[in-house]
Design a protein around this motif. Structure first.
Motif, PDB file in Angstrom:
ATOM      1  N   GLY A   1      63.944 -24.350  57.514  1.00  0.00           N
ATOM      2  CA  GLY A   1      64.001 -25.524  56.799  1.00  0.00           C
ATOM      3  C   GLY A   1      62.682 -26.370  57.065  1.00  0.00           C
ATOM      4  O   GLY A   1      61.973 -27.074  56.093  1.00  0.00           O
TER       5      GLY A   1
ATOM      6  N   GLU B   1      50.813 -29.054  50.412  1.00  0.00           N
ATOM      7  CA  GLU B   1      52.310 -29.077  49.970  1.00  0.00           C
ATOM      8  C   GLU B   1      52.310 -30.747  49.630  1.00  0.00           C
ATOM      9  O   GLU B   1      53.158 -31.112  49.213  1.00  0.00           O
ATOM     10  CB  GLU B   1      53.020 -28.861  51.249  1.00  0.00           C
ATOM     11  CG  GLU B   1      53.223 -27.542  51.585  1.00  0.00           C
ATOM     12  CD  GLU B   1      54.225 -26.824  50.553  1.00  0.00           C
ATOM     13  OE1 GLU B   1      55.629 -27.165  50.411  1.00  0.00           O
ATOM     14  OE2 GLU B   1      53.737 -25.769  49.914  1.00  0.00           O
TER      15      GLU B   1
ATOM     16  N   HIS C   1      58.972 -32.970  55.526  1.00  0.00           N
ATOM     17  CA  HIS C   1      58.772 -32.371  54.002  1.00  0.00           C
ATOM     18  C   HIS C   1      60.105 -33.204  53.204  1.00  0.00           C
ATOM     19  O   HIS C   1      60.957 -32.600  52.851  1.00  0.00           O
ATOM     20  CB  HIS C   1      58.701 -31.244  53.676  1.00  0.00           C
ATOM     21  CG  HIS C   1      58.112 -30.634  52.600  1.00  0.00           C
ATOM     22  ND1 HIS C   1      58.075 -31.388  51.487  1.00  0.00           N
ATOM     23  CD2 HIS C   1      57.560 -29.674  52.440  1.00  0.00           C
ATOM     24  CE1 HIS C   1      57.237 -30.726  50.560  1.00  0.00           C
ATOM     25  NE2 HIS C   1      57.179 -29.630  51.276  1.00  0.00           N
ATOM     26  N   ARG C   2      60.031 -34.490  53.159  1.00  0.00           N
ATOM     27  CA  ARG C   2      61.265 -35.430  52.917  1.00  0.00           C
ATOM     28  C   ARG C   2      61.664 -35.165  51.625  1.00  0.00           C
ATOM     29  O   ARG C   2      62.964 -35.592  51.165  1.00  0.00           O
ATOM     30  CB  ARG C   2      61.067 -36.882  53.237  1.00  0.00           C
ATOM     31  CG  ARG C   2      60.115 -37.415  52.350  1.00  0.00           C
ATOM     32  CD  ARG C   2      59.507 -38.924  52.933  1.00  0.00           C
ATOM     33  NE  ARG C   2      58.687 -39.470  51.801  1.00  0.00           N
ATOM     34  CZ  ARG C   2      58.085 -40.519  52.073  1.00  0.00           C
ATOM     35  NH1 ARG C   2      58.629 -41.335  52.999  1.00  0.00           N
ATOM     36  NH2 ARG C   2      57.272 -41.040  51.170  1.00  0.00           N
ATOM     37  N   ASP C   3      60.923 -34.533  50.621  1.00  0.00           N
ATOM     38  CA  ASP C   3      61.404 -34.517  49.298  1.00  0.00           C
ATOM     39  C   ASP C   3      62.056 -33.230  49.056  1.00  0.00           C
ATOM     40  O   ASP C   3      62.573 -32.911  48.130  1.00  0.00           O
ATOM     41  CB  ASP C   3      60.401 -34.739  48.391  1.00  0.00           C
ATOM     42  CG  ASP C   3      59.734 -36.125  48.337  1.00  0.00           C
ATOM     43  OD1 ASP C   3      60.554 -36.777  48.471  1.00  0.00           O
ATOM     44  OD2 ASP C   3      58.574 -36.178  48.006  1.00  0.00           O
ATOM     45  N   THR C   4      62.175 -32.395  49.928  1.00  0.00           N
ATOM     46  CA  THR C   4      62.922 -31.088  49.780  1.00  0.00           C
ATOM     47  C   THR C   4      64.211 -31.158  50.638  1.00  0.00           C
ATOM     48  O   THR C   4      64.377 -31.635  51.610  1.00  0.00           O
ATOM     49  CB  THR C   4      61.854 -29.818  50.381  1.00  0.00           C
ATOM     50  OG1 THR C   4      61.915 -29.870  51.738  1.00  0.00           O
ATOM     51  CG2 THR C   4      60.678 -29.642  49.515  1.00  0.00           C
ATOM     52  N   LEU C   5      65.100 -30.630  49.994  1.00  0.00           N
ATOM     53  CA  LEU C   5      66.451 -30.625  50.592  1.00  0.00           C
ATOM     54  C   LEU C   5      66.466 -29.822  52.073  1.00  0.00           C
ATOM     55  O   LEU C   5      67.112 -30.291  52.808  1.00  0.00           O
ATOM     56  CB  LEU C   5      67.660 -30.100  49.436  1.00  0.00           C
ATOM     57  CG  LEU C   5      68.749 -30.501  49.773  1.00  0.00           C
ATOM     58  CD1 LEU C   5      69.225 -31.665  49.711  1.00  0.00           C
ATOM     59  CD2 LEU C   5      69.842 -29.427  48.889  1.00  0.00           C
ATOM     60  N   ARG C   6      65.876 -28.521  52.017  1.00  0.00           N
ATOM     61  CA  ARG C   6      65.951 -27.795  53.192  1.00  0.00           C
ATOM     62  C   ARG C   6      65.447 -28.573  54.434  1.00  0.00           C
ATOM     63  O   ARG C   6      65.923 -28.637  55.488  1.00  0.00           O
ATOM     64  CB  ARG C   6      65.206 -26.624  52.949  1.00  0.00           C
ATOM     65  CG  ARG C   6      66.219 -25.655  52.145  1.00  0.00           C
ATOM     66  CD  ARG C   6      65.740 -24.243  52.150  1.00  0.00           C
ATOM     67  NE  ARG C   6      64.188 -24.017  52.227  1.00  0.00           N
ATOM     68  CZ  ARG C   6      63.409 -23.267  52.401  1.00  0.00           C
ATOM     69  NH1 ARG C   6      63.892 -21.953  52.596  1.00  0.00           N
ATOM     70  NH2 ARG C   6      62.065 -23.014  52.381  1.00  0.00           N
ATOM     71  N   SER C   7      64.324 -29.039  54.342  1.00  0.00           N
ATOM     72  CA  SER C   7      63.453 -29.892  55.254  1.00  0.00           C
ATOM     73  C   SER C   7      64.348 -31.081  55.839  1.00  0.00           C
ATOM     74  O   SER C   7      64.583 -31.486  57.015  1.00  0.00           O
ATOM     75  CB  SER C   7      62.173 -30.384  54.874  1.00  0.00           C
ATOM     76  OG  SER C   7      61.546 -31.018  55.925  1.00  0.00           O
ATOM     77  N   THR C   8      65.093 -31.965  54.848  1.00  0.00           N
ATOM     78  CA  THR C   8      65.874 -33.127  55.271  1.00  0.00           C
ATOM     79  C   THR C   8      67.123 -32.396  55.937  1.00  0.00           C
ATOM     80  O   THR C   8      67.417 -32.985  57.002  1.00  0.00           O
ATOM     81  CB  THR C   8      66.325 -33.603  54.013  1.00  0.00           C
ATOM     82  OG1 THR C   8      65.115 -34.027  53.122  1.00  0.00           O
ATOM     83  CG2 THR C   8      66.905 -34.756  54.142  1.00  0.00           C
TER      84      THR C   8
ATOM     85  N   SER D   1      51.087 -21.000  46.497  1.00  0.00           N
ATOM     86  CA  SER D   1      52.134 -21.411  47.117  1.00  0.00           C
ATOM     87  C   SER D   1      52.746 -20.216  48.338  1.00  0.00           C
ATOM     88  O   SER D   1      52.296 -19.326  47.895  1.00  0.00           O
ATOM     89  CB  SER D   1      53.329 -21.398  46.008  1.00  0.00           C
ATOM     90  OG  SER D   1      53.523 -20.168  45.438  1.00  0.00           O
TER      91      SER D   1
END
Lengths: 483, 202
Positions: A237, A101, A149-156, A354
């Protein structure tokens, strides 16, 4: 002024090892930019295994240090060994995912290591101050990991949601602690325990309100109904290996904390906290069983499964007996193995580079990858509690303890809800063995993921032979917190 | 005694006045500056009580860190405070109601405490005039509570690691000084001698 006597720091040796290892790896990671995670991941796992080995080799008699704030006894040793091994496994399965990732940063294993340090301190906490500090150390590490995973909205979103609700729970916990401190005048578990066991002391309602708040705060960390709202979103997330991490060892640590707090200082108030635990257990078992039926995302399904499983464990605690705590410890050990194994299987669901998470992707897995299909089947049978897998014995001990404590109706509700839960576990087995084959997953299976999934499946099968020694050692651990 | 009393009233009056100005002043920067002044005066009140450690902590933490952070936020974020204030008039009855309730509660509590009597108050820790607050705190923090003190340190370390992990992005355009590279540069690698014809370019 005479010099203060030297502290005996040997009981905290594993903690010192982990702390020093964490500091060392931090320096190594900063100096080696780029490929730090490949080095620090295995090193962190190794130091955790060494810490577990030190505990196994050391003397298990209860020993206090740091002025009584820290206690090392058989109970803490039992849980610490499981926690350290669990975190080590979670770190090992995370390596490939992080690289795939493109979020391979050395902070991931490092924060997992600091989190493990916090969890170890949680199960060793012997005062409310130590309890709060160690809980914050663990929580803070997990909040950051969930948002990793700071570039994905769900993780943030997962990280932020977990952080805000976790802060709320910390507030509840602190409020409860302040009430207990105000009405008893001490934060040390031993002193509160002897104060409450004293027949002459009148039952102070203020401390009772405090106990309710403390139980609520810890229940949030366990993710049980009615404090479960964050669980599915965070599991879904957060990066999948972080999900594996959150679902396994921190639950053990929070359960250890709850057991110690309720049995040791508040042991004399079984009748008071039993009602809370019974309610939470019933609500969690039912919600976990029914809400998971609708889920198609494997990670969300595991979140609801986790809620239900903690509910089953609390059935053992509700009994309030030594056998009940014994059963909870056995159950949690088996739960951790099942969770890590299942998340390793989720990490193996990778198609054309993926990761996929929908359970329908598993269709016809048996024709393409029979070994993975077999492992997943064993894990699902164990989660459903079908003999001869270990999951059956976990449930057996907690329900038996409840029946022995005249809570037969609670055990019946537990059994019925686990029958409902069988539906969604067996649906996965049906998808794997009887449905039309979908495209195969990427091969070969990553060694670390295959090893964790395989070893957990083997452990769940051979547990039949080793269940008595496990039960006996959990019994020694449980005796340590009873007076 | 009278000097202490005069100081107390002076500091209290300035604190209350500053607190009013924090919400009354139109310019948000002025608000923050009044807040800082209020903190300083509260620190003075603590000094009068003999709590010198608390006074210094208030100055260091609240003035040195929190208020300066506020100032940064106010000055860096382009918030239109005038627009925020619009409509504030609509809510003043609710605000006044909350204020009156709080005042009534305070009067009830202090009145009850002053007139009813008979309340059990916790015995204060006997103060030893030979040691200062700071020394007394230091004696327990580094002995009885060293475990918690060290844990707090580890928590702060984790917080720093987390903040850096979530916000720091390696940017290719960033030019850092690499001293080792500078020292190892050789003239023959970087300096080139060219013969330039008179009147022609390089």
């Amino acid at each position: 002024m005479t010099p203060a006597p030297l502290l005996d720091l040997m009981p905290a040796l594993p903690e010192f090892l982990l702390l020093l290892a964490g500091l060392l790896f931090l320096v190594i990671g900063v100096l080696r930019e780029g490929d730090g995670v490949r080095l620090i991941g295995p090193l962190s796992a190794l130091s955790l295994v060494i810490a577990a080995a030190i505990i196994l080799a050391s003397d298990k008699t209860a020993a206090d240090t740091f002025g009584g704030h820290f206690r090392m006894d058989a109970f803490a040793a039992f849980l610490k060994v499981l926690i350290y091994v669990g975190v080590a496994a979670a770190i090992l399965v995370s390596q490939n995912f992080l690289e795939d990732e493109r979020i391979a940063r050395f902070e991931f294993p490092l924060l997992a290591l600091f989190g493990a340090l916090g969890m170890g301190m949680m199960v060793s906490a012997n005062s409310f101050l130590a309890l709060y500090m160690s809980l914050e150390l663990q929580s803070l590490s997990v909040y950051v990991l969930a948002a990793g995973h700071r570039d994905t909205l769900r993780s943030t979103e997962a990280g932020l949601k977990y952080f805000i609700l976790g802060s709320l729970a910390s507030g509840l916990l602190l409020y409860g602690i302040s009430l207990v401190y105000g009405f008893t005048g001490t934060v040390m578990f031993d002193q509160i325990g002897s104060l409450l066991r004293d027949e002459n002391a009148s039952l102070s309602s203020g401390a009772l309100v405090g106990l309710v708040f403390i139980a609520a705060g810890i229940c949030f960390k366990l993710g049980v109904v009615p404090f479960h709202m964050w669980t599915p979103d965070v599991y879904e997330g957060a990066p999948t290996p972080v999900g594996a991490y959150i679902a396994s060892a921190p639950k053990l640590a929070a359960m250890g904390l709850l057991l110690r707090v309720l049995i040791d200082p508040f042991g004399a108030w079984v009748g008071q906290w039993q009602q809370i635990i019974v309610f939470v257990a019933i609500a969690s078992m039912l919600l976990g069983a029914f809400a998971a039926i609708m889920q198609t995302n494997f990670k969300r399904l595991m979140a609801y499964s986790g809620i239900a499983n903690i509910g089953y464990a609390l059935v053992g605690l509700a009994a309030g007996t030594r056998d009940g705590v014994d059963g909870v410890l056995v159950f949690m050990a088996i739960y951790m193995v099942m969770t890590l194994g299942t998340f390793a299987c989720i990490l193996a669901m990778r198609r054309q580079g993926s990761y996929v998470e929908d359970i329908n992707e598993l269709a016809g897995l048996s024709r393409r990858q029979p070994i993975l299909a077999l492992i997943l089947t064993i894990l699902m049978f164990s989660l459903a509690g079908i003999p001869p897998t270990a999951g059956f014995f976990g449930k057996f001990y907690v329900f038996k303890a409840a029946i022995d404590a005249n809570l037969t109706w609670l055990a019946v509700i537990g059994l019925l809800s686990s029958v409902v839960a069988c539906y969604y576990y067996l649906r996965i087995v049906k998808l794997v063995w009887f449905d039309q084959a979908a495209e195969p997953f990427d091969l070969p299976l990553r060694p670390a993921i295959g090893a964790v999934a395989g070893i957990s499946a083997i452990l769940l099968i051979v547990a039949v032979l080793a269940i008595n020694p496990l039960f006996a050692s959990a019994g020694i651990a449980a005796s340590a917190i009873f007076h | 005694m009278t000097i202490e009393l005069a100081l107390f009233y002076l500091l209290s009056a300035v604190t209350v006045g500053c607190a009013v100005m924090v919400i009354a002043s139109r310019n948000p920067v002025h608000s923050v500056l009044f807040l800082i002044l209020a903190f300083f005066n509260s620190a003075g009140l603590f000094l009068l009580l003999g709590a010198e450690f608390l006074a210094m902590i208030l100055v260091v933490v609240y003035v040195g860190a929190v208020a300066v952070l506020f100032l940064f936020v106010v000055m860096m974020l382009d918030v239109n405070f005038r627009r925020l204030r619009e409509g504030a008039r609509l809510y003043w009855p609710i605000g006044a109601l909350v204020g009156v309730i709080l005042l009534a509660e305070l009067i009830l509590v202090t009145g009850g405490w002053a007139f009813a009597g008979g309340f059990e108050t916790a015995a204060p820790i006997p103060s030893d005039p030979s040691i200062t607050n700071t020394e007394a705190l230091g004696r327990v923090i580094y002995t009885d509570y060293v475990y918690l003190f060290q844990t707090a340190g580890v928590i702060l370390l984790v917080a720093i690691i987390g903040a850096i992990m979530l916000t720091l992005r390696p940017r290719g355009t960033l030019r850092r000084q690499d001293i080792a590279e500078q020292v190892h540069r050789r003239p023959q690698d970087t300096v080139e001698l060219r013969k330039v014809d008179t009147g022609a370019g390089v």
